[in-house]
Design an enzyme around this catalytic site. Structure first.
Site, mmCIF file in Angstrom:
data_model
loop_
_atom_site.group_PDB
_atom_site.id
_atom_site.type_symbol
_atom_site.label_atom_id
_atom_site.label_comp_id
_atom_site.label_asym_id
_atom_site.label_seq_id
_atom_site.Cartn_x
_atom_site.Cartn_y
_atom_site.Cartn_z
ATOM 1 N N ARG A 1 -7.802 3.466 13.456
ATOM 2 C CA ARG A 1 -6.888 4.583 13.712
ATOM 3 C C ARG A 1 -6.298 4.565 15.113
ATOM 4 O O ARG A 1 -5.181 5.054 15.316
ATOM 5 C CB ARG A 1 -7.625 5.917 13.491
ATOM 6 C CG ARG A 1 -8.165 6.121 12.103
ATOM 7 C CD ARG A 1 -7.070 6.128 11.062
ATOM 8 N NE ARG A 1 -7.614 6.325 9.724
ATOM 9 C CZ ARG A 1 -6.901 6.162 8.622
ATOM 10 N NH1 ARG A 1 -5.636 5.807 8.670
ATOM 11 N NH2 ARG A 1 -7.451 6.349 7.454
ATOM 12 N N LYS B 1 -4.134 -2.129 10.164
ATOM 13 C CA LYS B 1 -4.543 -2.164 8.756
ATOM 14 C C LYS B 1 -4.505 -3.566 8.168
ATOM 15 O O LYS B 1 -4.666 -3.724 6.958
ATOM 16 C CB LYS B 1 -3.620 -1.261 7.929
ATOM 17 C CG LYS B 1 -3.906 0.215 8.123
ATOM 18 C CD LYS B 1 -2.831 1.049 7.483
ATOM 19 C CE LYS B 1 -3.131 2.528 7.651
ATOM 20 N NZ LYS B 1 -4.160 2.997 6.712
ATOM 21 N N ASP C 1 -9.068 0.142 2.112
ATOM 22 C CA ASP C 1 -8.070 -0.275 3.105
ATOM 23 C C ASP C 1 -8.586 0.126 4.495
ATOM 24 O O ASP C 1 -8.206 1.149 5.047
ATOM 25 C CB ASP C 1 -6.736 0.421 2.776
ATOM 26 C CG ASP C 1 -5.644 0.095 3.766
ATOM 27 O OD1 ASP C 1 -5.719 -0.963 4.410
ATOM 28 O OD2 ASP C 1 -4.713 0.914 3.891
ATOM 29 N N THR D 1 -4.533 6.239 -0.017
ATOM 30 C CA THR D 1 -5.817 6.918 0.086
ATOM 31 C C THR D 1 -5.900 8.058 -0.917
ATOM 32 O O THR D 1 -4.985 8.871 -1.022
ATOM 33 C CB THR D 1 -5.975 7.482 1.508
ATOM 34 O OG1 THR D 1 -5.673 6.436 2.417
ATOM 35 C CG2 THR D 1 -7.380 8.001 1.738
ATOM 36 N N GLU E 1 -10.335 3.687 3.818
ATOM 37 C CA GLU E 1 -9.448 4.416 2.921
ATOM 38 C C GLU E 1 -9.829 4.039 1.495
ATOM 39 O O GLU E 1 -9.699 2.883 1.092
ATOM 40 C CB GLU E 1 -7.970 4.091 3.202
ATOM 41 C CG GLU E 1 -7.535 4.672 4.550
ATOM 42 C CD GLU E 1 -6.056 4.593 4.831
ATOM 43 O OE1 GLU E 1 -5.560 5.464 5.566
ATOM 44 O OE2 GLU E 1 -5.401 3.665 4.334
ATOM 45 N N HIS F 1 -3.800 13.799 1.177
ATOM 46 C CA HIS F 1 -4.004 12.831 2.266
ATOM 47 C C HIS F 1 -2.800 12.827 3.206
ATOM 48 O O HIS F 1 -2.956 12.848 4.433
ATOM 49 C CB HIS F 1 -4.226 11.429 1.687
ATOM 50 C CG HIS F 1 -4.283 10.349 2.724
ATOM 51 N ND1 HIS F 1 -5.357 10.199 3.566
ATOM 52 C CD2 HIS F 1 -3.380 9.399 3.082
ATOM 53 C CE1 HIS F 1 -5.122 9.181 4.394
ATOM 54 N NE2 HIS F 1 -3.932 8.688 4.117
ATOM 55 N N TYR G 1 2.365 2.384 15.375
ATOM 56 C CA TYR G 1 3.074 2.555 14.098
ATOM 57 C C TYR G 1 4.494 3.116 14.196
ATOM 58 O O TYR G 1 5.246 3.057 13.222
ATOM 59 C CB TYR G 1 2.238 3.403 13.134
ATOM 60 C CG TYR G 1 2.399 4.902 13.219
ATOM 61 C CD1 TYR G 1 3.100 5.596 12.222
ATOM 62 C CD2 TYR G 1 1.846 5.628 14.254
ATOM 63 C CE1 TYR G 1 3.234 6.969 12.276
ATOM 64 C CE2 TYR G 1 1.971 6.984 14.315
ATOM 65 C CZ TYR G 1 2.675 7.667 13.332
ATOM 66 O OH TYR G 1 2.803 9.018 13.385
ATOM 67 N N THR H 1 -8.821 -5.925 4.013
ATOM 68 C CA THR H 1 -8.685 -4.963 2.920
ATOM 69 C C THR H 1 -9.615 -5.449 1.825
ATOM 70 O O THR H 1 -9.481 -6.581 1.360
ATOM 71 C CB THR H 1 -7.229 -4.921 2.402
ATOM 72 O OG1 THR H 1 -6.355 -4.619 3.493
ATOM 73 C CG2 THR H 1 -7.058 -3.883 1.313
ATOM 74 N N GLU I 1 -9.193 3.730 -2.196
ATOM 75 C CA GLU I 1 -7.934 3.619 -2.940
ATOM 76 C C GLU I 1 -8.172 2.918 -4.282
ATOM 77 O O GLU I 1 -9.218 2.289 -4.497
ATOM 78 C CB GLU I 1 -6.906 2.797 -2.146
ATOM 79 C CG GLU I 1 -6.686 3.323 -0.726
ATOM 80 C CD GLU I 1 -5.400 2.835 -0.092
ATOM 81 O OE1 GLU I 1 -4.477 2.425 -0.834
ATOM 82 O OE2 GLU I 1 -5.326 2.862 1.145
ATOM 83 N N GLN J 1 -3.603 1.931 15.108
ATOM 84 C CA GLN J 1 -2.532 2.443 14.245
ATOM 85 C C GLN J 1 -1.681 3.482 14.963
ATOM 86 O O GLN J 1 -0.446 3.436 14.920
ATOM 87 C CB GLN J 1 -3.175 3.034 12.983
ATOM 88 C CG GLN J 1 -2.191 3.681 12.014
ATOM 89 C CD GLN J 1 -2.907 4.353 10.837
ATOM 90 O OE1 GLN J 1 -4.122 4.271 10.708
ATOM 91 N NE2 GLN J 1 -2.155 5.010 9.979
ATOM 92 N N GLU K 1 -10.160 12.263 7.937
ATOM 93 C CA GLU K 1 -10.011 13.564 7.278
ATOM 94 C C GLU K 1 -11.369 14.254 7.131
ATOM 95 O O GLU K 1 -11.501 15.447 7.417
ATOM 96 C CB GLU K 1 -9.400 13.381 5.889
ATOM 97 C CG GLU K 1 -7.987 12.865 5.883
ATOM 98 C CD GLU K 1 -7.588 12.451 4.473
ATOM 99 O OE1 GLU K 1 -7.072 13.289 3.724
ATOM 100 O OE2 GLU K 1 -7.809 11.269 4.121
ATOM 101 N N ASP L 1 0.853 -1.185 0.000
ATOM 102 C CA ASP L 1 0.000 0.000 0.000
ATOM 103 C C ASP L 1 0.890 1.236 0.000
ATOM 104 O O ASP L 1 1.784 1.359 0.827
ATOM 105 C CB ASP L 1 -0.896 -0.019 1.248
ATOM 106 C CG ASP L 1 -1.952 1.063 1.202
ATOM 107 O OD1 ASP L 1 -2.284 1.522 0.082
ATOM 108 O OD2 ASP L 1 -2.446 1.447 2.266
HETATM 109 O O1 LIG Z 1 0.561 9.358 8.052
HETATM 110 C C1 LIG Z 1 0.432 8.313 8.690
HETATM 111 O O2 LIG Z 1 1.070 8.069 9.700
HETATM 112 C C2 LIG Z 1 -0.531 7.283 8.262
HETATM 113 C C3 LIG Z 1 -1.043 7.239 7.047
HETATM 114 C C4 LIG Z 1 -2.052 6.263 6.665
HETATM 115 O O3 LIG Z 1 -2.730 5.646 7.467
HETATM 116 C C5 LIG Z 1 -2.298 6.104 5.257
HETATM 117 C C6 LIG Z 1 -1.959 4.795 4.604
HETATM 118 O O4 LIG Z 1 -2.300 3.659 4.926
HETATM 119 C C7 LIG Z 1 -1.390 4.974 3.274
HETATM 120 C C8 LIG Z 1 -2.444 5.543 2.386
HETATM 121 O O5 LIG Z 1 -3.482 4.885 2.249
HETATM 122 O O6 LIG Z 1 -2.258 6.624 1.824
HETATM 123 CA CA LIG Z 2 -4.027 2.836 2.892
HETATM 124 MG MG LIG Z 3 -5.239 -3.445 4.899
#
Ligand SMILES: O=C(O)/C=C/C(=O)CC(=O)CC(=O)O
Ligand SMILES: [Ca+2]
Ligand SMILES: [Mg+2]
Length: 417
Positions: free
Chosen positions: A233, A249, A229, A343, A195, A129, A240, A253, A197, A236, A357, A122
């Site tokens: 949050r 994530k 996707d 996204t 998301e 975004h 992350y 999907t 996509e 995440q 968003e 991804d």
């Molecule tokens: O900016 C971040 O920490 C997280 C971004 C995302 O969750 C987006 C992602 O999965 C990638 C995308 O779909 O653009």
């Molecule tokens: Ca994504």
């Molecule tokens: Mg996924």
């Protein structure tokens, strides 16, 4: 090109200029998977049509498989040959007596994952975004990370949890820790998101050690497929740092059932946004006469209400650049590999591809017609992402839709598709 003998209306999204591929079963033979091609309100049983028209082996063999993988593996010359055969079968009146019995009403078939998904990547290629998520996840720092305009950022996802449209999405459980909490708790995600996509389906393999250059994109990528996707949050945000998305994530999907071949998207090709930082040579498409920006119009519906219309044309990194980047280290491609755009968010409110968003982290709830509001998804909510693209002579072609309904955490699994 002559018209389809089905005499479809000009606004048919599954007209003869589209011909997306999927995999279906019928209620009387629920375990016999077959390749289908969408046309009007029908699915053409492609293997049966190949048999009925006594098609050449190169065409008949991949169309007679239970998934698209053999067709994906066959490569561009076969893709061209198969598409030409499909168009001939559906436009040439001489073929009609043999082909018409191979059409089934689309509403009567069940659609499945169109191909066995290999590796799943991804990306993160919408500047809007990435800027929005940077503001929300990393307040106080520059929203775009220093590498963002130098390379298409991505991560590897979990291909085993890619599911076909219509598969219920069970709310994930996991660790979550609000900023004001000292320690994490465990439980169902409270910030379940989407998301919107666009996915790119890899066909022809590439050997280990050999990068795929920008101009070989169309030799390797077979087509395009909508993706949702789903993202938790709260899971995440806690997990992350520093390695990126993981369990937030990888629970589901969703993939649309139709793969639109690249050949159907000729009229959608457009120049990507101006590159304000010069890309390194392997990513540099500025002199490219045929860049791979795509003018796709997405639409996101929440419980039937349109909540966003994300424009794909503004994506900063193109799928050709993503493929070049994904292989520049020598990683090989396999038929069935899938990579998603990231996204799709546009610059204006109402064009964002995620709820975090659209509802700005809960500060700006969405109003739904039933009087309720949403910041994130509730159990029972249904999200559908659809898209169309320009076709020939002012027509539009459809990418179909990817839909899923949220079920409560701990729900019993339903039969896989
Ligand atoms: O900016 C971040 O920490 C997280 C971004 C995302 O969750 C987006 C992602 O999965 C990638 C995308 O779909 O653009
Ligand atoms: Ca994504
Ligand atoms: Mg996924």
């Amino acid at each position: 090109m002559t018209a389809c003998w089905l005499e479809l209306p000009d606004d048919a999204l599954f007209g003869v200029h589209n011909l997306p591929y999927g995999v279906f079963t019928t209620p009387d033979e629920p375990s016999r998977r077959r390749i289908g091609v969408a046309i009007g309100d029908y699915v053409l049983d492609a293997g049966a049509a190949a048999h009925a028209t006594q098609a050449l082996r190169e065409v008949a063999a991949p169309l007679s498989a239970p998934a698209l993988n053999p067709l994906l593996a066959a490569g561009r010359p076969v893709w061209t040959q198969v598409r030409a055969a499909l168009i001939a079968w559906l436009t040439d009146a001489d073929h009609r007596p043999a082909v018409e019995p191979c059409l089934l009403p689309r509403q009567d078939v069940a659609l499945h994952l169109p191909f066995e998904v290999g590796d799943y990547v991804d990306f993160y290629s919408s500047e809007h975004h990435a800027t929005n998520l940077g503001r929300l996840f990393r307040p106080g720092s520059e929203p775009l990370t220093p590498n963002w305009k130098h390379l298409p950022i991505g991560y590897h996802g979990r291909s085993g949890t890619v599911v076909v449209s219509g598969t219920p999405v069970i709310r994930p459980r996991g660790q979550r820790k609000a900023p004001d909490q000292d320690a994490p708790g465990f439980g169902p995600s409270r910030r379940l998101d989407i998301e919107a996509e666009v996915g790119f389906v890899v066909g022809a393999a590439s050997p280990l050690g050999v990068p795929v250059p920008l101009d070989a994109f169309a030799d390797h990528v077979f087509g395009v497929c909508l993706v949702n996707d789903w993202s938790a949050r709260d899971l995440q945000a806690w997990e992350y740092v520093p390695l990126g998305p993981f369990l937030g994530k990888s629970f589901a999907t969703s993939l649309a059932p139709w793969v639109v071949p690249l050949d159907a998207l000729d009229h959608a090709r457009t120049a990507p946004p101006a590159r304000d930082v010069a890309p390194l040579p392997y990513l540099d498409d500025r002199e490219d006469a045929e860049p791979w920006g795509l003018d796709l119009d997405l639409e996101v519906r929440l419980n039937g209400t349109v909540v966003s219309r994300p424009p794909f044309a503004g994506m900063y990194w193109t799928p050709a650049q993503q493929l070049a980047h994904m292989t520049v280290n020598g990683a090989g491609l396999r038929p069935g590999d899938l990579y998603a755009s990231g996204t799709v968010s546009g610059p204006e409110h109402g064009t964002e591809g995620s709820l975090i968003e659209l509802a700005w982290n809960g500060e700006r709830p969405l109003n739904l017609p039933d009087g309720s509001t949403r910041t994130f998804l509730e159990d029972g909510d249904e999200v559908t992402v659809s898209a169309t693209a320009p076709g020939p002579h002012g027509t539009r072609i459809g990418l179909g839709e990817v839909t899923g309904r949220v079920r409560p955490a701990g729900s019993a699994p339903l039969a896989p598709h």
